[in-house]
Design a protein around this motif. Structure first.
Motif, PDB file in Angstrom:
ATOM      1  N   MET A 197     -16.639  37.277  29.536  1.00  0.00           N
ATOM      2  CA  MET A 197     -16.643  35.972  30.194  1.00  0.00           C
ATOM      3  C   MET A 197     -16.134  34.901  29.232  1.00  0.00           C
ATOM      4  O   MET A 197     -16.442  34.918  28.043  1.00  0.00           O
ATOM      5  N   ILE A 198     -15.380  33.957  29.753  1.00  0.00           N
ATOM      6  CA  ILE A 198     -14.851  32.861  28.951  1.00  0.00           C
ATOM      7  C   ILE A 198     -15.982  31.925  28.538  1.00  0.00           C
ATOM      8  O   ILE A 198     -16.818  31.536  29.358  1.00  0.00           O
ATOM      9  N   LYS A 199     -16.005  31.565  27.266  1.00  0.00           N
ATOM     10  CA  LYS A 199     -16.906  30.530  26.780  1.00  0.00           C
ATOM     11  C   LYS A 199     -16.127  29.216  26.745  1.00  0.00           C
ATOM     12  O   LYS A 199     -15.069  29.132  26.120  1.00  0.00           O
ATOM     13  N   PHE A 200     -16.630  28.216  27.441  1.00  0.00           N
ATOM     14  CA  PHE A 200     -15.948  26.935  27.601  1.00  0.00           C
ATOM     15  C   PHE A 200     -16.770  25.844  26.923  1.00  0.00           C
ATOM     16  O   PHE A 200     -17.849  25.485  27.369  1.00  0.00           O
ATOM     17  N   TYR A 201     -16.251  25.354  25.805  1.00  0.00           N
ATOM     18  CA  TYR A 201     -16.913  24.300  25.045  1.00  0.00           C
ATOM     19  C   TYR A 201     -16.415  22.949  25.565  1.00  0.00           C
ATOM     20  O   TYR A 201     -15.210  22.673  25.541  1.00  0.00           O
ATOM     21  N   TYR A 202     -17.338  22.122  26.026  1.00  0.00           N
ATOM     22  CA  TYR A 202     -16.921  20.942  26.775  1.00  0.00           C
ATOM     23  C   TYR A 202     -17.829  19.746  26.525  1.00  0.00           C
ATOM     24  O   TYR A 202     -18.946  19.871  26.019  1.00  0.00           O
ATOM     25  N   ASN A 203     -17.311  18.577  26.872  1.00  0.00           N
ATOM     26  CA  ASN A 203     -18.124  17.407  27.170  1.00  0.00           C
ATOM     27  C   ASN A 203     -17.527  16.786  28.432  1.00  0.00           C
ATOM     28  O   ASN A 203     -16.801  17.478  29.162  1.00  0.00           O
ATOM     29  N   LEU A 204     -17.807  15.529  28.713  1.00  0.00           N
ATOM     30  CA  LEU A 204     -17.396  14.947  29.991  1.00  0.00           C
ATOM     31  C   LEU A 204     -16.144  14.088  29.880  1.00  0.00           C
ATOM     32  O   LEU A 204     -15.810  13.348  30.808  1.00  0.00           O
ATOM     33  N   ALA A 205     -15.417  14.199  28.788  1.00  0.00           N
ATOM     34  CA  ALA A 205     -14.188  13.434  28.595  1.00  0.00           C
ATOM     35  C   ALA A 205     -13.063  13.987  29.472  1.00  0.00           C
ATOM     36  O   ALA A 205     -13.171  15.079  30.043  1.00  0.00           O
TER      37      ALA A 205
ATOM     38  N   GLY B 189     -10.798  30.468  39.702  1.00  0.00           N
ATOM     39  CA  GLY B 189     -11.908  31.352  40.025  1.00  0.00           C
ATOM     40  C   GLY B 189     -12.327  32.233  38.871  1.00  0.00           C
ATOM     41  O   GLY B 189     -12.825  33.352  39.082  1.00  0.00           O
ATOM     42  N   LEU B 190     -12.181  31.733  37.659  1.00  0.00           N
ATOM     43  CA  LEU B 190     -12.520  32.519  36.477  1.00  0.00           C
ATOM     44  C   LEU B 190     -13.990  32.303  36.104  1.00  0.00           C
ATOM     45  O   LEU B 190     -14.448  31.160  36.001  1.00  0.00           O
ATOM     46  N   PRO B 191     -14.725  33.377  35.880  1.00  0.00           N
ATOM     47  CA  PRO B 191     -16.111  33.201  35.431  1.00  0.00           C
ATOM     48  C   PRO B 191     -16.134  32.641  34.008  1.00  0.00           C
ATOM     49  O   PRO B 191     -15.355  33.060  33.149  1.00  0.00           O
ATOM     50  N   TYR B 192     -17.006  31.681  33.783  1.00  0.00           N
ATOM     51  CA  TYR B 192     -17.079  31.081  32.460  1.00  0.00           C
ATOM     52  C   TYR B 192     -18.493  30.589  32.181  1.00  0.00           C
ATOM     53  O   TYR B 192     -19.273  30.306  33.099  1.00  0.00           O
ATOM     54  N   GLU B 193     -18.789  30.513  30.895  1.00  0.00           N
ATOM     55  CA  GLU B 193     -20.062  29.981  30.431  1.00  0.00           C
ATOM     56  C   GLU B 193     -19.811  28.604  29.835  1.00  0.00           C
ATOM     57  O   GLU B 193     -19.151  28.481  28.805  1.00  0.00           O
ATOM     58  N   PRO B 194     -20.296  27.533  30.475  1.00  0.00           N
ATOM     59  CA  PRO B 194     -20.089  26.202  29.906  1.00  0.00           C
ATOM     60  C   PRO B 194     -21.051  25.944  28.753  1.00  0.00           C
ATOM     61  O   PRO B 194     -22.264  26.124  28.883  1.00  0.00           O
ATOM     62  N   ILE B 195     -20.499  25.540  27.612  1.00  0.00           N
ATOM     63  CA  ILE B 195     -21.306  25.287  26.421  1.00  0.00           C
ATOM     64  C   ILE B 195     -21.101  23.828  26.023  1.00  0.00           C
ATOM     65  O   ILE B 195     -20.021  23.450  25.550  1.00  0.00           O
ATOM     66  N   PRO B 196     -22.104  22.974  26.227  1.00  0.00           N
ATOM     67  CA  PRO B 196     -21.932  21.553  25.915  1.00  0.00           C
ATOM     68  C   PRO B 196     -21.868  21.298  24.413  1.00  0.00           C
ATOM     69  O   PRO B 196     -22.568  21.942  23.624  1.00  0.00           O
TER      70      PRO B 196
ATOM     71  N   LYS C 275     -21.304  17.706  35.084  1.00  0.00           N
ATOM     72  CA  LYS C 275     -22.081  16.612  34.483  1.00  0.00           C
ATOM     73  C   LYS C 275     -23.565  16.710  34.806  1.00  0.00           C
ATOM     74  O   LYS C 275     -24.396  16.090  34.116  1.00  0.00           O
ATOM     75  N   GLU C 276     -23.905  17.494  35.826  1.00  0.00           N
ATOM     76  CA  GLU C 276     -25.310  17.646  36.180  1.00  0.00           C
ATOM     77  C   GLU C 276     -26.005  18.736  35.355  1.00  0.00           C
ATOM     78  O   GLU C 276     -27.225  18.851  35.385  1.00  0.00           O
ATOM     79  N   ARG C 277     -25.230  19.522  34.627  1.00  0.00           N
ATOM     80  CA  ARG C 277     -25.806  20.661  33.915  1.00  0.00           C
ATOM     81  C   ARG C 277     -26.420  20.295  32.570  1.00  0.00           C
ATOM     82  O   ARG C 277     -27.242  21.032  32.038  1.00  0.00           O
ATOM     83  N   HIS C 278     -25.960  19.192  32.001  1.00  0.00           N
ATOM     84  CA  HIS C 278     -26.414  18.842  30.650  1.00  0.00           C
ATOM     85  C   HIS C 278     -26.436  17.334  30.520  1.00  0.00           C
ATOM     86  O   HIS C 278     -25.544  16.640  31.007  1.00  0.00           O
ATOM     87  N   SER C 279     -27.417  16.825  29.839  1.00  0.00           N
ATOM     88  CA  SER C 279     -27.532  15.389  29.609  1.00  0.00           C
ATOM     89  C   SER C 279     -26.963  15.054  28.232  1.00  0.00           C
ATOM     90  O   SER C 279     -27.576  15.358  27.208  1.00  0.00           O
ATOM     91  N   PHE C 280     -25.777  14.469  28.229  1.00  0.00           N
ATOM     92  CA  PHE C 280     -25.150  14.071  26.974  1.00  0.00           C
ATOM     93  C   PHE C 280     -25.687  12.712  26.522  1.00  0.00           C
ATOM     94  O   PHE C 280     -26.080  11.874  27.346  1.00  0.00           O
ATOM     95  N   LYS C 281     -25.677  12.507  25.233  1.00  0.00           N
ATOM     96  CA  LYS C 281     -26.111  11.223  24.693  1.00  0.00           C
ATOM     97  C   LYS C 281     -25.209  10.113  25.207  1.00  0.00           C
ATOM     98  O   LYS C 281     -23.977  10.224  25.168  1.00  0.00           O
ATOM     99  N   ALA C 282     -25.806   9.023  25.680  1.00  0.00           N
ATOM    100  CA  ALA C 282     -25.034   7.920  26.242  1.00  0.00           C
ATOM    101  C   ALA C 282     -24.898   6.741  25.280  1.00  0.00           C
ATOM    102  O   ALA C 282     -23.954   5.960  25.393  1.00  0.00           O
ATOM    103  N   GLU C 283     -25.823   6.614  24.337  1.00  0.00           N
ATOM    104  CA  GLU C 283     -25.828   5.435  23.473  1.00  0.00           C
ATOM    105  C   GLU C 283     -24.701   5.499  22.443  1.00  0.00           C
ATOM    106  O   GLU C 283     -24.494   6.520  21.816  1.00  0.00           O
TER     107      GLU C 283
END
Length: 225
Positions: free
Chosen positions: A1-9, A23-30, A202-210
């Protein structure tokens, strides 16, 4: 499975769209850039440039969002034009136009308006002008085409979409109103089910906003020198 390193940019978001469209299965990693997680040794081993996004696919690491789009498209054979010089030339040109023009100038326009210290009149004028110029070129391109390359939806449209979602913020409402063809293109892609799934990340992980001192040091390390 693809590991996808992401933020909301914008850049990770367009890769999320690509993964969902294909339709590719992937694991989102914040990776929370305001907490400095992009500078951790574990992530630098994946992307030495300390930027998002990046993927790991069966032992292969790819970073830079446009490189990822092209890698996945060539791997799957999806969302590409015909494999001829006449078709690939425009695809590569417009994909790189987003990579070297739309993204950098839009990002720098936002940076100098909101985060750079004074004095900043000259760089802000330059990057605002170049952001407007690049978006204007793309608007003209879309005036007589449904998609950037014509009638077919491709990875180029995905690359545009990642940034087009922010175009009104980058340019301001008055300038954005001058880009009706871009707005039409954005609305059409927004209506795609894959776009809704990509945005749901964006609903899966709460990123720092400050944007506090920790965030400034992490995102703009040159200011700490």
């Amino acid at each position: 499975m693809i590991k996808f390193y992401y933020n909301l940019a914008p850049n990770p978001t367009k890769v999320a769209l690509c993964l969902e469209e294909m339709g590719l299965p992937y694991e989102p990693i914040p990776v929370d850039t305001r907490k400095g997680e992009q500078h951790a040794p574990e992530f630098l081993a994946i992307n030495p440039n300390a930027k998002l996004p990046a993927i790991m696919d069966d032992g292969v690491t790819v970073f830079d969002s446009n490189a990822i789009l092209l890698f996945l498209a060539e791997k799957t054979g999806q969302f590409l034009p015909a494999n001829t010089p006449a078709e690939r030339g425009p695809m590569l040109s417009w994909l790189m136009f987003v990579a070297t023009g739309i993204g950098p100038y839009s990002g720098q326009a936002v940076h100098f308006r909101g985060f750079a210290p004074e004095p900043k009149e000259y760089p802000l004028a330059r990057y605002n002008f170049e952001a407007q110029r690049h978006w204007g070129i793309l608007n003209t391109r879309l005036a007589d085409r449904r998609y950037v390359l014509g009638d077919t939806y491709t990875i180029v449209d995905m690359a545009v979409w990642g940034w087009a979602r922010m175009a009104s913020f980058v340019l301001g409402a008055e300038e954005y109103a001058k880009l009706p063809h871009l707005a039409r293109h954005l609305e059409e892609i927004n209506a795609r089910p894959a776009a809704a799934r990509a945005l749901a990340l964006k609903e899966r992980h709460s990123f720092k906003a400050e944007m506090d001192e920790e965030a400034r040091r992490s995102m703009f390390p040159h200011t700490a020198r």
